[in-house]
Design a protein around this motif. Sequence first.
Motif, PDB file in Angstrom:
ATOM      1  N   ILE A 539      13.205  28.640  14.572  1.00 20.64           N
ATOM      2  CA  ILE A 539      14.357  28.360  13.701  1.00 20.64           C
ATOM      3  C   ILE A 539      15.237  27.278  14.307  1.00 20.64           C
ATOM      4  N   ASN A 540      15.412  27.340  15.615  1.00 17.91           N
ATOM      5  CA  ASN A 540      16.270  26.326  16.231  1.00 17.91           C
ATOM      6  C   ASN A 540      15.686  24.927  16.100  1.00 17.91           C
ATOM      7  N   ASP A 541      14.357  24.828  16.088  1.00 16.48           N
ATOM      8  CA  ASP A 541      13.738  23.505  15.897  1.00 16.48           C
ATOM      9  C   ASP A 541      14.093  22.950  14.511  1.00 16.48           C
ATOM     10  N   ILE A 542      13.920  23.807  13.497  1.00 15.24           N
ATOM     11  CA  ILE A 542      14.243  23.349  12.135  1.00 15.24           C
ATOM     12  C   ILE A 542      15.720  22.986  12.051  1.00 15.24           C
ATOM     13  N   ARG A 543      16.535  23.837  12.662  1.00 10.45           N
ATOM     14  CA  ARG A 543      17.983  23.626  12.615  1.00 10.45           C
ATOM     15  C   ARG A 543      18.353  22.296  13.263  1.00 10.45           C
ATOM     16  N   ALA A 544      17.650  21.947  14.338  1.00  6.27           N
ATOM     17  CA  ALA A 544      17.952  20.682  15.010  1.00  6.27           C
ATOM     18  C   ALA A 544      17.697  19.513  14.052  1.00  6.27           C
ATOM     19  N   ARG A 545      16.550  19.598  13.329  1.00  2.00           N
ATOM     20  CA  ARG A 545      16.256  18.534  12.351  1.00  2.00           C
ATOM     21  C   ARG A 545      17.357  18.469  11.298  1.00  2.00           C
ATOM     22  N   GLU A 546      17.758  19.658  10.856  1.00  5.26           N
ATOM     23  CA  GLU A 546      18.769  19.738   9.806  1.00  5.26           C
ATOM     24  C   GLU A 546      20.076  19.104  10.275  1.00  5.26           C
ATOM     25  N   LEU A 547      20.458  19.400  11.526  1.00  4.37           N
ATOM     26  CA  LEU A 547      21.723  18.881  12.043  1.00  4.37           C
ATOM     27  C   LEU A 547      21.671  17.369  12.207  1.00  4.37           C
ATOM     28  N   LYS A 548      20.476  16.855  12.561  1.00  9.00           N
ATOM     29  CA  LYS A 548      20.360  15.405  12.715  1.00  9.00           C
ATOM     30  C   LYS A 548      20.659  14.744  11.361  1.00  9.00           C
ATOM     31  N   ASN A 549      20.044  15.307  10.314  1.00  6.57           N
ATOM     32  CA  ASN A 549      20.326  14.782   8.973  1.00  6.57           C
ATOM     33  C   ASN A 549      21.799  14.916   8.631  1.00  6.57           C
ATOM     34  N   LEU A 550      22.372  16.068   9.046  1.00  2.00           N
ATOM     35  CA  LEU A 550      23.775  16.323   8.731  1.00  2.00           C
ATOM     36  C   LEU A 550      24.668  15.266   9.330  1.00  2.00           C
ATOM     37  N   VAL A 551      24.373  14.907  10.574  1.00  2.00           N
ATOM     38  CA  VAL A 551      25.221  13.935  11.248  1.00  2.00           C
ATOM     39  C   VAL A 551      25.091  12.573  10.563  1.00  2.00           C
ATOM     40  N   ASN A 552      23.851  12.226  10.179  1.00  2.00           N
ATOM     41  CA  ASN A 552      23.682  10.963   9.450  1.00  2.00           C
ATOM     42  C   ASN A 552      24.455  10.988   8.139  1.00  2.00           C
ATOM     43  N   PHE A 553      24.395  12.140   7.486  1.00  2.00           N
ATOM     44  CA  PHE A 553      25.128  12.299   6.231  1.00  2.00           C
ATOM     45  C   PHE A 553      26.622  12.123   6.484  1.00  2.00           C
ATOM     46  N   GLY A 554      27.093  12.711   7.586  1.00  2.00           N
ATOM     47  CA  GLY A 554      28.510  12.591   7.954  1.00  2.00           C
ATOM     48  C   GLY A 554      28.890  11.144   8.175  1.00  2.00           C
ATOM     49  N   TYR A 555      28.000  10.389   8.863  1.00  2.00           N
ATOM     50  CA  TYR A 555      28.287   8.971   9.104  1.00  2.00           C
ATOM     51  C   TYR A 555      28.375   8.210   7.781  1.00  2.00           C
ATOM     52  N   LEU A 556      27.418   8.507   6.888  1.00  2.00           N
ATOM     53  CA  LEU A 556      27.434   7.831   5.586  1.00  2.00           C
ATOM     54  C   LEU A 556      28.735   8.122   4.856  1.00  2.00           C
ATOM     55  N   GLN A 557      29.124   9.392   4.930  1.00  2.00           N
ATOM     56  CA  GLN A 557      30.354   9.785   4.242  1.00  2.00           C
ATOM     57  C   GLN A 557      31.536   9.030   4.819  1.00  2.00           C
ATOM     58  N   SER A 558      31.539   8.914   6.160  1.00  2.00           N
ATOM     59  CA  SER A 558      32.696   8.243   6.752  1.00  2.00           C
ATOM     60  C   SER A 558      32.723   6.775   6.346  1.00  2.00           C
ATOM     61  N   VAL A 559      31.535   6.172   6.199  1.00  2.00           N
ATOM     62  CA  VAL A 559      31.525   4.784   5.739  1.00  2.00           C
ATOM     63  C   VAL A 559      32.065   4.715   4.315  1.00  2.00           C
ATOM     64  N   SER A 560      31.679   5.684   3.471  1.00  2.00           N
ATOM     65  CA  SER A 560      32.154   5.582   2.089  1.00  2.00           C
ATOM     66  C   SER A 560      33.655   5.874   2.008  1.00  2.00           C
ATOM     67  N   VAL A 561      34.145   6.774   2.873  1.00  2.00           N
ATOM     68  CA  VAL A 561      35.600   7.015   2.915  1.00  2.00           C
ATOM     69  C   VAL A 561      36.296   5.735   3.369  1.00  2.00           C
ATOM     70  N   PHE A 562      35.677   5.075   4.350  1.00  2.00           N
ATOM     71  CA  PHE A 562      36.206   3.831   4.896  1.00  2.00           C
ATOM     72  C   PHE A 562      36.332   2.789   3.770  1.00  2.00           C
ATOM     73  N   VAL A 563      35.261   2.676   2.974  1.00  2.00           N
ATOM     74  CA  VAL A 563      35.263   1.719   1.865  1.00  2.00           C
ATOM     75  C   VAL A 563      36.366   2.079   0.868  1.00  2.00           C
ATOM     76  N   PHE A 564      36.460   3.392   0.586  1.00  2.00           N
ATOM     77  CA  PHE A 564      37.417   3.846  -0.413  1.00  2.00           C
ATOM     78  C   PHE A 564      38.851   3.598   0.055  1.00  2.00           C
TER      79      PHE A 564
END
Length: 1553
Positions: A539-564
Amino acid sequence: MSAALEKFCGSIFWNDSYLARPDADLPVCFQQTVLVWIPLGFFWILAPWQLLPMCKSRAKKSSVTKLYIIKQVLAALLILTAVAGLALAFVDAEQGAVPAVQYTNPSLYIATWIMVLLVQDARRCCLRRDSGVLFCFWTLSLLCGILPFQSLVRRALQEPIPDLPRFILFFISYGLQLLLFFVSGFSDIAPETKEIGKKNPEVTASFLSSITFEWYSSMVFKGYRKPLEIEDVWELKDKDKTKALYTAFEKNMKTALQKARAELEKRKRKKRRQEGDPDHGNSMSKAQSQDILVLEEKQPKKKKKKKGDNEDSGPPKDYPRGWLMKTLGKTFRQNLLLAVAFKVVHDALVFVSPQLLKLLIAFVSDENAFAWKGYLYAILLFLTAVIQSLCLQQHFSLCFQLGINVRASLIAAIYKKSLTMSGATRKESTVGETVNLMSADAQRFMDLANFIHQLWSSPLQIILSIVFLWVELGPSVLAGIATLLLLLPINAFLVSKAKTIQERNMKNKDERMKIMSEILNGIKILKLFAWEPSFEKRINDIRARELKNLVNFGYLQSVSVFVFTCAPFLVSLASFAVYVLVDENNILDAQKAFTAISLFNVLRFPMAVLPMVISSLVQTRVSTVRLERYLSGEDLDSSAIHHNPIAGSAVRFSEATFAWEQDGDAAIRDVTLDITPGSLVAVVGAVGSGKSSLVSALLGEMENIKGHINIQGSLAYVPQQAWIQNATLKDNILFGSEVDEARYQQVLKACALLPDLELLPAGDQTEIGEKGINLSGGQKQRVSLARAVYSNADIYILDDPLSAVDAHVGKYLFEHVLGPKGLLQKKTRILVTHSISFLPQVDNIVVLAAGAVSEHGSYSTLLANKGAFSQFLNLYGNQEEDVSEENTAAVALAGGEEEADEAVAPCMEERTEDVVTMTLKREASIHRSKLSHSLSKKRTSSQKKAQEEPPKKLKGQQLIEKEAVETGRVKFSMYLRYLRAVGWCFTFWIIMGYIGEYVAYVGSNLWLSDWTDDSVRYQNQTYPTQLRDLRIGVFGALGISEAVFLLFATMLSARGSMRASRVMHQQLLSNILRAPMSFFDTTPVGRIINRFAKDIFTVDETIPMSFRSWISCFMGIISTLIVICLATPFFAVVIVPLSIFYCFVLRFYIATSRQLRRLDSVTRSPIYSHFGETVSGLSVIRAYGHQQRFLKQNEITMDINQKSVYSWIVSNRWLAIRLEFVGSLVVFFSALLAVIAKGTLEGGIVGLSVSSALNVTQTLNWLVRTSSELETNIVAVERVHEYMTVKNEAPWVTKKRPPRGWPSRGEIQFIDYKVRYRPELDLVLQGITCTIGSTEKVGVVGRTGAGKSSLTNCLFRVLEAAGGKIIIDDVDIATIGLHDLRNSLTIIPQDPVLFTGTLRMNLDPFDQYSDEEVWKALELAHLKTYVQGLPERLLHLVSEAGENLSVGQRQLVCLARALLRKAKILILDEATAAVDLETDHLIQTTIRSAFADCTVLTIAHRLHTIMDSNRVMVLHAGQIVEFDSPEELLMKQGIFSAMAKDAGITAAETTAL
């Protein structure tokens, strides 16, 4: 015009010079005419409509109240003042000419006040006795009266009063109007409407109370004092109840559907014409032509499927289109038009504020302006803000009401449709899809309805903004607009990227949840084999993959907040820079800059909302199609079922031919039958001969092809698969009928339900779970039968009700209920059956073959005929005999108790989920196990026990604790706990980033205000270019740094929140895996899964968002207040009371709102579950004719949910109005103080402070929203934390490790060993002492609940000792770590549990063994040949719970596990599962050979398997009663020999074994 008015007044009507001085005033004539006629005109246009209630002859007037008397007295006094005024005019006329106005105004007033009297009386006919028109009239009149009021006062102070009587009359009249205004603010409630007002104060609330939602305050206070319950929430208004809404909707739907169907016919005709000549089509039968169509369709369809369009098979059927939106529009026309009106007023006022701001800045910049102008602007700003806010809140209130009403009417329509739907339509959509229509699609309409007006309002606002901006800045506006448009595609790109990441993450999440639910379902195995670490790692392996995506998602969000965030600033930068650079003479002054900024702020909202609304519209389009298709489906056509009285016949089939679908093959053909009243008719036939179809045809569920069926009397129906509602057992049997206790008891006895009631924790008040989850199959069937018997109908249709119960119970039911001596002996009974044993006792037998009646008559006639029936008998008869022999012992049992019920008794102390599986297994193995009278012994003892100690039973009865619902405030420690998980260092820098951002924001604004002041400094000089460039450069730099700080903060928060997610999930997982078995027994799996799914999702995604938006709102408000204070320091004094009021309102609101949200989600699920239940039990509901009752039930459930949602909506509006009022006051004071401090201020700083204030209202609203959202979401941290602190079992590894190779001998000693399942329960093993030697084979036997399974649990320390100890090879097992212990023992468990993953992983999750060893184990387990035949061999993927292996193979895999471990001690919990005899034999022989040198403990359910043990241990009630070799025990006349006798084992047989 003005000359005529001057003659009318006798004085000057208008002169500009009156206003061009510091003490400006209006001419008297203007005051006497225009200011009097405006309110009166308003009143006379609208008042006559208020008299309508009087004209309705039926209207009964409500009684007189004190408030009413006061209003009428005041109005009467006003009439007197007007009469006095008229009298004065006549008196004056004697002295000389009087201007006409002195006559006309009093006369007008007399007429008006009389009208007021009438209107107030007419309102007594209404529930709301207060008139909105009157209230608006008083307000207008008072506002217009202020001007003459102040000029009279000013004149009186300067010189003696010339006309004293009129002066006094004016003030008396003004005072009376003021009093009336004040009085009409209160709600006037008549005593007879008090009750209605208590249920819903809204209907009796006054106009003022309605527009400010003041009537809701009492609810908010109540919610603050204690958490609201559903009983506290007020009832809906009658017009908002589901019934009323649906009635209107249905009426419009019928007409719209008729039109749409007509259009559909046209389309079909046109299509036929296009498709070519009709003659060719007629030569084929309909069915053939369809086949050809299908064949033609097949080729293209395959391609389509691959692309992932899951269209319905074949061409999607055409359906009536485009009627749903029309129907909704027509039904809610009034609401839509009102909302449009409010929105138009609001949108107009939105653009008034920037113009007023412009005037205010001009006023401050102009030294010579008169002070009264400034005050006027400040007041006007305040008034526009207030009116704007009132209009907007009314608009939103209407929109949200529209939303819930649309949802309610759609759900009601779907529900009603589901009750009347034909079988063919029903097949088109599964239960899940239909529930989805209700939950997802109706919800979509609701979401769209909330913002539907943005579709016209947003473009309107955008166009108006651009027009006004063009006026300010000219063409350079286009630069700003272009920037905005450029940012849109960037955002769209970011959104699509984010979407792909989200989709990837959904896959990870699904995979993680799948493994998680497997772990929780097979937790017992994981613990027994000590496999937790391996799964934790997965489970922790899957979770690690999930968190990596989450962080990328967070970065994308921060860029879009930045644009906004950059957007508004970039836009103003572009516009101003272009404006200044285009032309030397263009100088940016405060008016232009701040008006433009206000307009850009207006522009932001519609630009952000419009794309959302459009995408929501697109989604709703999909839902529209689905709903139109569903709601326009065919209805059930029951015209073939007649109800004509025919003497001597209860049911008559006349050449009846029926099919499942209109064009399908007939399922029953040409059936002609006559069934006499009171007879018992059996319908028999091979599988698929149409028995169930016959029943369905009777119930009217099939399509009629020819012939008809005549039924006389009411029906009762027992389906093949029992349908059980989620209600108490008693409600399930009564099924909406009246209670008749004597008959009820009689029915219970006849249906053999009394013994079951003793076992159920609360008797017949026990709540049955959904789909009857806590009843065994047999019990469900008997409840279903009892329901039919209780309903006391004339004709009973019984579709094989005896198949789910055991033979002896079936016999009992037949005798007591169905048979010639049963309860139903006088009724007509049609019994579909497979059981041959009852056929001799029926009156008439109907034999079906291929849907037609092959023969019918009595038993003896049919036997003599030697036809199909006698063959049928020969086929089934042999099988029956074997069973009946075995059951003879059982049938003798008193009360015909079914063995399955045995299984329910031990569930108190053993597992919960397994009750049902145990029951089913028992039922499967019933033919083999031959325990008979032990049951009756056990039962009597358990009954005695139950009578002796009722309190103990209650303790065990509630196995599953109720889930804690958090109420009240969320503890502050939760926020801290979350921040601790983020990390203090992260938290500090994130906050610093936000502070940096807002410092830059304030800086850039101050710089702008300074820049605009240049226009005054360099008034008549040329503007230096380098200064201009410096201004632009610094403004740009500050803006960019603001955005960069924000980017820094959001990026950090993405990292930090990921860290928090990781920490919390890891702690939760490791803690759950270390929880003791008792925790899993008392906590439903769903609840734990929910923590891992929903709550972790909240921690992952929603909380970081809420935190971010909260911080930015908070900072935004603080920075605005700082800016205003910089401009006018006195504002700091105003902040204090305002913020106190703000916090006060906030505290009250959040408590109420949070509880209402909880109530909404609690009351929503019953709607869907009731619907799901209805759909699955449709045929039963229709057969009994209970459609109306279920519709009513649905309306009740809907209304309960509606009222909590409605209440929540109003609570939001209540709050918004109060907060916007705070915002309006902020605007007012910032403007007022600017006017007062006029001399000391520059125009720039005033512009800045007022334009910031105009923006603050929205932010104040948002702060509350985000605060309550954050509160709602932080609960997830609380819930996760609750399971992070569950008490753990003993440590997995302790300091004391057992010696290597332990246990080498395998001796087990029990020393006075006691154990209990949970602290509050009794001991299960009561002091066991015995020794089991090395390599000894011991069998353990005993009745159910004697403690056999507990014995294994103790060896593995799944249960910890309550006293005494177990010693294995000189080591006390309580002193070593659990994993050391569990790794050294092996068990072959009762039910074979496998996990998804490879076969190899299922045998050896830690990869400890080599491939050779694994193959060796497989060979010994007789699986080698099978595995070698698989394409992936050891890497063969096992599906969930091992579905792709047979039960026997699964059992063998479990054996292979044990062989691979090869520990010295083997525990064999003998499989009760239906393993076929062959597998069973294989397992036994393997164990005998492979484990010859091990100690083997066998927990036996069948005595055959342990007859060759060295010794047998007989347990009874947790104690060892006999312990010796099988031979000895058979000689002794004890419990064991009695059991052996039951099982048919004699001493002689043992040798054969």
